[in-house]
Design a protein around this motif. Structure first.
Motif, mmCIF file in Angstrom:
data_model
loop_
_atom_site.group_PDB
_atom_site.id
_atom_site.type_symbol
_atom_site.label_atom_id
_atom_site.label_comp_id
_atom_site.label_asym_id
_atom_site.label_seq_id
_atom_site.Cartn_x
_atom_site.Cartn_y
_atom_site.Cartn_z
ATOM 1 N N ILE A 1 0.840 -1.208 0.000
ATOM 2 C CA ILE A 1 0.000 0.000 0.000
ATOM 3 C C ILE A 1 0.871 1.253 0.000
ATOM 4 O O ILE A 1 0.607 2.211 -0.737
ATOM 5 C CB ILE A 1 -0.968 -0.010 1.200
ATOM 6 N N SER A 2 1.922 1.248 0.784
ATOM 7 C CA SER A 2 2.832 2.391 0.827
ATOM 8 C C SER A 2 3.507 2.604 -0.527
ATOM 9 O O SER A 2 3.586 3.725 -1.024
ATOM 10 C CB SER A 2 3.880 2.170 1.918
ATOM 11 N N LYS B 1 -4.495 2.888 -7.605
ATOM 12 C CA LYS B 1 -5.566 2.086 -7.006
ATOM 13 C C LYS B 1 -5.865 0.784 -7.734
ATOM 14 O O LYS B 1 -6.680 0.001 -7.267
ATOM 15 C CB LYS B 1 -6.868 2.916 -6.966
ATOM 16 N N VAL C 1 -4.266 -7.303 2.278
ATOM 17 C CA VAL C 1 -4.273 -5.920 1.788
ATOM 18 C C VAL C 1 -5.596 -5.243 2.172
ATOM 19 O O VAL C 1 -5.605 -4.100 2.642
ATOM 20 C CB VAL C 1 -4.034 -5.861 0.265
ATOM 21 N N LEU D 1 -6.361 -1.974 4.624
ATOM 22 C CA LEU D 1 -7.130 -0.800 4.187
ATOM 23 C C LEU D 1 -8.363 -0.555 5.057
ATOM 24 O O LEU D 1 -9.081 0.413 4.845
ATOM 25 C CB LEU D 1 -7.546 -0.970 2.724
ATOM 26 N N TYR E 1 -10.257 1.283 -5.214
ATOM 27 C CA TYR E 1 -9.297 0.185 -5.296
ATOM 28 C C TYR E 1 -9.886 -0.948 -6.120
ATOM 29 O O TYR E 1 -11.046 -1.313 -5.945
ATOM 30 C CB TYR E 1 -8.952 -0.345 -3.901
#
Length: 138
Positions: A19-20, A26, A45, A49, A101
């Motif tokens: 994610i970083s 997305k 993941v 989130l 996403y």
């Protein structure tokens, strides 16, 4: 970037790194052999989130929708598609460009529909059973 996840307990840290690394991107394309752990990693993941409900494989539904704080997440599994037209008919491209996403398993089933920019996540099972996760911006 390449990450190694020796056990399932290592997936949350790998998910946070993914994610970083992705920043504002997305759309994520997950590749790997059957049983490599694509859905399992997507679950980590989604949890990172903020998804609190169950995350399951959309193998038969083709798409699952999850809710996280202030956002929607779409999880696709195109393994069972016979043609790209099936994805087109379900409006897949609208999801890809929605700003939400999108986690796509088996993207090789829809090569002509993929967005221009995405995060590639290739999962490989190593001989010791650990997972190598290669991540790249495309």
């Amino acid at each position: 970037m390449t990450l190694t996840a020796p056990t399932l307990s290592d997936l949350p840290a790998a998910a946070a790194q993914l994610i970083s690394f992705a920043g504002t991107e997305k759309v994520f394309l997950f590749t790997g052999d059957m049983g490599a752990g694509k859905t399992t990693f997507i679950k980590s993941v989604c949890e990172a989130l903020g998804v609190t409900g169950g995350v399951t494989s959309p193998t038969f539904a083709i798409i699952n929708e999850y809710s996280a704080p202030n956002q929607k997440i779409y999880h696709f599994d195109f393994y069972r598609l016979k043609t790209q037209t099936e994805a087109l008919d379900m409006g897949a491209e609208e999801y890809f460009y929605s700003g939400n996403y999108c986690f796509i398993e088996w993207p090789e089933q829809i090569p002509d529909m993929l967005p221009l920019h995405y995060i590639s996540v290739a999962i490989k099972v190593l001989t010791d059973g650990s997972r190598e996760i290669a991540i790249d911006k495309v």
